[in-house]
Enzyme design. Structure first.
Site, PDB file in Angstrom:
ATOM      1  N   CYS A  14       0.760  -1.209  -0.002  1.00 55.28           N
ATOM      2  CA  CYS A  14      -0.011  -0.005  -0.022  1.00 55.28           C
ATOM      3  C   CYS A  14       0.881   1.319  -0.218  1.00 55.28           C
ATOM      4  O   CYS A  14       2.013   1.031  -0.036  1.00 55.28           O
ATOM      5  CB  CYS A  14      -0.870   0.207   1.230  1.00 55.28           C
ATOM      6  SG  CYS A  14      -0.293   0.244   2.904  1.00 55.28           S
ATOM      7  N   CYS A  17       3.734   1.810   2.455  1.00 55.59           N
ATOM      8  CA  CYS A  17       5.015   1.059   2.195  1.00 55.59           C
ATOM      9  C   CYS A  17       5.896   2.055   1.176  1.00 55.59           C
ATOM     10  O   CYS A  17       7.110   2.228   1.699  1.00 55.59           O
ATOM     11  CB  CYS A  17       4.692  -0.217   1.556  1.00 55.59           C
ATOM     12  SG  CYS A  17       3.834  -1.414   2.159  1.00 55.59           S
ATOM     13  N   CYS A  81      40.473 -22.998 -19.026  1.00 53.37           N
ATOM     14  CA  CYS A  81      40.598 -23.909 -17.882  1.00 53.37           C
ATOM     15  C   CYS A  81      39.688 -23.359 -16.594  1.00 53.37           C
ATOM     16  O   CYS A  81      39.238 -22.126 -16.757  1.00 53.37           O
ATOM     17  CB  CYS A  81      42.121 -23.668 -17.546  1.00 53.37           C
ATOM     18  SG  CYS A  81      42.615 -22.342 -16.672  1.00 53.37           S
ATOM     19  N   CYS A  84      39.892 -19.634 -15.434  1.00 50.10           N
ATOM     20  CA  CYS A  84      39.292 -18.644 -16.308  1.00 50.10           C
ATOM     21  C   CYS A  84      37.637 -18.490 -15.782  1.00 50.10           C
ATOM     22  O   CYS A  84      37.197 -17.269 -15.667  1.00 50.10           O
ATOM     23  CB  CYS A  84      39.106 -19.063 -17.874  1.00 50.10           C
ATOM     24  SG  CYS A  84      40.744 -19.240 -18.696  1.00 50.10           S
ATOM     25  N   ASP A 492       8.247  28.653 -31.770  1.00 43.21           N
ATOM     26  CA  ASP A 492       9.408  29.043 -32.743  1.00 43.21           C
ATOM     27  C   ASP A 492       8.856  28.932 -34.139  1.00 43.21           C
ATOM     28  O   ASP A 492       8.063  27.878 -34.695  1.00 43.21           O
ATOM     29  CB  ASP A 492      10.736  28.165 -32.442  1.00 43.21           C
ATOM     30  CG  ASP A 492      11.814  28.504 -33.486  1.00 43.21           C
ATOM     31  OD1 ASP A 492      12.109  29.586 -33.337  1.00 43.21           O
ATOM     32  OD2 ASP A 492      12.476  27.456 -33.979  1.00 43.21           O
ATOM     33  N   ASP A 687      12.810  23.491 -31.667  1.00 40.10           N
ATOM     34  CA  ASP A 687      13.271  22.194 -32.138  1.00 40.10           C
ATOM     35  C   ASP A 687      15.072  22.337 -32.214  1.00 40.10           C
ATOM     36  O   ASP A 687      15.484  21.382 -32.692  1.00 40.10           O
ATOM     37  CB  ASP A 687      12.809  21.717 -33.746  1.00 40.10           C
ATOM     38  CG  ASP A 687      13.342  22.875 -34.579  1.00 40.10           C
ATOM     39  OD1 ASP A 687      13.317  23.936 -34.417  1.00 40.10           O
ATOM     40  OD2 ASP A 687      13.572  22.401 -35.835  1.00 40.10           O
ATOM     41  N   ASP A 691      16.881  27.128 -29.172  1.00 37.14           N
ATOM     42  CA  ASP A 691      15.697  26.980 -28.366  1.00 37.14           C
ATOM     43  C   ASP A 691      15.813  26.530 -27.087  1.00 37.14           C
ATOM     44  O   ASP A 691      14.990  26.571 -26.264  1.00 37.14           O
ATOM     45  CB  ASP A 691      14.492  26.377 -29.267  1.00 37.14           C
ATOM     46  CG  ASP A 691      14.356  26.800 -30.607  1.00 37.14           C
ATOM     47  OD1 ASP A 691      14.396  27.977 -30.671  1.00 37.14           O
ATOM     48  OD2 ASP A 691      13.991  26.040 -31.423  1.00 37.14           O
TER      49      ASP A 691
END
Length: 792
Positions: A14, A17, A81, A84, A492, A687, A691
């Site tokens: 809830c 928590c 081996c 590794c 713009d 864009d 801007d």
């Protein structure tokens, strides 16, 4: 250094928590946390110099909650081996976020259990590479979805068992109303046998959750459920024991109350989980857009590989009808590509060698070979998915109120239940333990704040998902909330209202060689207008000189040295500042500007020698979008560096009355501030890189998704593609979502406000209170899901 991670959390039941975890994490040094109950995640920003992800995970686990882990199966190459395998295993186990790693030399494989958000797959693969080995993902499964489905299946099994044991007990309630019921079911020990597994096996998670909450000096839904059901069960058991010494004693049994409560709560949680699953459908749809395989050329051989195995630099063959698997560059072939899922443009785009392609877009009619430039989490689609996930996991300011209420709610309810018991026991029905107990249990059960905790995040999840389906990306709940209050918007011009790809329409000069000098000067510029001039000069096949010096002054023009001559291209003010007389071209300037064109003067060695006019085409959707914004009651402004005549000509085409012209890039933010000082809530739409300051200054920045990464990063909302009608749709979606949130909060608060006194007055049986509590959460989630059906 600041870093942000997202951690999946298990065990929250809830809002108390999530509020508890958030509060404790925010007390840690250098940590800023945001915990989302509906998403079951914590978004944590921390200082890497003062804190590690493991410290944060340990704190969450210490509070009694779990951290989501996923399994990763890898094929490992290069091991010779056991040393590794041991080296790789130790290296992985030292990684922050890796909970367990095992490496098998014989099968040349590894299994890594890790915490997503704390560490990612790419980091695990990179770690193995650093150790001197190669690894590839064995299979690309959606582990999280599988885990959720597994949890739902578990809830279903528990519900079936609980219902099977509880239904006979429910039938015993018939006896309470004086109606005939099977005699053997009225036996207290039969009821004990039926109720005990429900109480302590099915209901065990409530006890565990309650213990962890209380151990950490907090209280949550588990505390209420555990208290209420335990009280009913314990009293019933005590009554059952009394029948042993006195067989004639008629016990007051509430076994059915505890069992049915647990069953109903399980049913509510299952329905809630199923409904919450539908709130993340948008993410699933986006993930579903990704290609699953790619045809890669390695060592001259075409090989089909899983998308996870594609790496930067791979050459990939894409045939007609196939999805482009990753972002890349075309290196051979020619085709048309449907990019509608990214740009919103339905017309396929022709792709030639050197052109960029976007992963998940559809190759239409030709075979192309591309070179992978971005893979995995770096692709455009992955970034879109990330934005949506972060938005769904973010918290809107309106949710803070609900969180504050929830954090105090449970302790108050426990006290109210205790008071209810005492009032009934001493005043209403003196010394009637069953009656007092029933009223107190009803108060405990009906007051669970689950609905309050789910009210905001579920709406945000659905709202941001709905936006993503239409190409509207909200970066967070706060932006979704702010958008509904917008009453002024600045657009713009270049690249926003217009297509941003201008073309030269007119060129007047005293000497044909003038274009050669302009071409050389503009070749060094990155401005969109320069691109138009360069394209025009190339078409005219003029010779290209090299500029020896070059300088661009944003908003004014350029100055360059070409063949020893000083070349100026720019505005009236630019030439006037350099003391150049341009009156001979004033008439042409006025004519071009009145037609909505951008006209630039040309000067060579201090003498005005010509004018070049460039026009940018207005977007097809611009006029419609502006009309829709005005219909929403929003004042629309256009801001541009163009001169006033050109600006007004463009504005009149699209129906904008308010125009700010001849604005330097650095001054755009000042115009935003000016409107804010008038008391307006301002949105800025742009864009370009220039801007970004205005986007950051505005109450909310809206970036056009076809623009630059800087603009998109700065903005709170990104419009994928260039369709301006998505802007009013984004605002409308924000208004609808906030209305939905307010409905949820109202009903959640009204439910608790009305339910508690009704329960305290003894007008609700505990099992009815349990059903009401369970269904309240479901109703909130269901109301949020209504947003999926709205038409934008």
């Amino acid at each position: 250094m600041k870093k942000q991670i997202q951690i999946g959390i298990t065990g929250m039941t809830c809002a108390a928590c999530s509020a508890r975890i958030e509060k404790v994490l925010n007390k840690m040094d250098g940590v800023k946390a945001n915990v989302n109950l509906a998403m079951e995640t914590a978004t944590v920003e921390y200082d890497t110099d003062r804190m590690s992800p493991n410290d944060i995970v340990e704190k969450i686990e210490k509070l009694g909650y779990g951290v989501t882990t996923e399994g990763l199966e890898l094929d490992v190459y290069g091991m010779t081996c056991a040393a590794c395998a041991s080296r790789i295993e130790k290296g992985l186990n030292r990684l922050n976020g890796v909970t367990k790693a095992t490496v098998n030399l014989a099968s040349e494989s590894a299994f890594v259990e890790y915490q997503p958000g704390v560490v990612e797959r790419e980091e695990i693969l990179q770690k193995i590479k650093q150790l001197g080995y190669e690894a590839k993902v064995k299979e690309g499964r959606d582990q999280k979805q599988q885990a959720k489905q597994k949890e739902i299946n578990k809830k279903k099994r528990q519900l079936y068992v609980s219902a099977l044991l509880s239904l006979p007990l429910l039938y015993t309630m018939v006896g309470h109303f004086g109606l005939p019921a099977p005699h053997f079911l009225m036996n207290p020990w039969v009821q004990f046998v039926l109720a005990t597994p429900v109480q302590f096996y099915i209901g065990w998670p409530f006890y565990v959750g309650a213990f962890k909450a209380l151990r950490n000096k907090s209280a949550n839904m588990d505390v209420l459920v555990a208290l209420g059901t335990s009280a009913a069960y314990a009293y019933s058991f005590a009554e059952s024991v009394r029948t042993v010494s006195n067989p004639a004693y008629m016990p007051h049994l509430y076994y059915e109350t505890s069992a049915i409560l647990i069953t109903l709560i399980l049913l509510g949680k299952l329905l809630e989980a199923l409904a919450k699953g539908r709130t993340t459908e948008a993410i699933s749809k986006l993930v579903g857009l990704q290609a699953k395989e790619a045809t890669v050329i390695r060592n001259g051989v075409e090989t089909k590989v899983s998308i996870e195995h594609v790496v930067v630099g791979d050459e990939i063959i894409v045939k007609p009808g196939e999805k482009i698997p990753v972002d890349g560059e075309v290196i051979s072939g020619r085709s048309s590509v449907d990019e509608s899922m990214i740009t919103g443009e339905s017309i396929p785009v022709t792709k030639d060698p050197g052109d960029q392609v976007i992963g998940a877009t559809m190759n239409r009619n030709g075979t192309i070979t591309i070179k992978a430039t971005k893979v995995g989490k770096d692709t455009a689609l992955a970034n879109i998915i990330k934005i949506v996930e972060e938005a769904q996991g973010s918290k809107a300011p309106i949710q803070r109120m609900a969180d504050r209420i929830s954090s105090y709610f449970v302790p108050i309810v426990v006290m109210m239940a205790a008071v209810t018991f005492l009032v009934w026991f001493f005043f209403i029905r003196p010394y009637d333990v069953p009656g007092a107990l029933e009223a107190a249990i009803s108060v405990l059960v009906i007051a669970c704040p689950c609905a309050l905790g789910l009210a905001t995040p579920t709406s945000i999840m659905v709202g941001t998902g709905k936006g993503a389906e239409h190409g509207i990306l909200f970066k967070g709940g706060e932006h979704l909330e702010t958008a509904q209050r917008i009453d002024a918007i600045l657009l713009d011009k270049t690249g926003t209202i217009t297509k941003g790809k201008p073309v030269v329409t007119d060129f007047v000069a005293n000497d044909p060689e003038t274009l050669t000098y302009v071409y050389a000067a503009e070749k060094r510029s990155e401005h969109p207008l320069a691109e138009a001039i360069i394209a025009y000069a190339s078409e005219q096949q003029v010779p290209l000189y090299e500029a020896e010096q070059f300088e661009a002054v944003p908003g004014h023009g350029i100055i360059a040295k070409v063949n020893g001559k000083t070349v100026l291209v720019g505005t009236r003010k630019w030439l006037a500042d350099h003391k150049v007389d341009y009156t001979a071209f004033t008439e042409q300037l006025i004519t071009y500007e009145s037609e909505g064109k951008t006209a630039m003067l040309i000067s060579i060695d201090g003498e005005a020698v010509g004018v070049i006019a460039v026009a940018d085409i207005v977007k097809d959707t611009a006029k419609q979008a502006i009309e829709q914004l005005q219909h929403l009651g929003i004042d629309v402004y256009m801001v541009t560096g163009d001169n006033k005549r050109t600006a007004k000509a463009i504005a009149s085409q699209v129906g904008i009355d308010h125009v700010f012209a001849e604005v330097l890039p650095e001054d755009k933010a000042n115009y935003v501030k000016r409107l804010q000082q008038q008391g307006k809530i301002v949105a800025m739409v742009g864009d370009g890189i220039n801007d970004a300051p205005a986007l950051a200054t505005a109450d909310i920045g809206i970036a056009i998704g076809t623009g630059t990464d800087v603009a998109i990063e700065t903005a709170g909302i990104t419009i994928v593609g260039g369709d301006l009608t998505l802007i009013p749709k984004a605002i409308e979606l924000s208004r609808r979502t906030m209305k939905n949130i307010r409905q949820n909060l109202f009903w959640a608060l009204a439910y608790n406000s009305a339910g508690i006194p009704i329960a305290a007055m003894g007008l609700l049986a505990p099992w009815i209170a349990g059903a009401a509590m369970a269904l309240s959460s479901v109703s909130v989630v269901t109301n949020s899901l209504r947003l999926k059906r709205i038409k934008l």
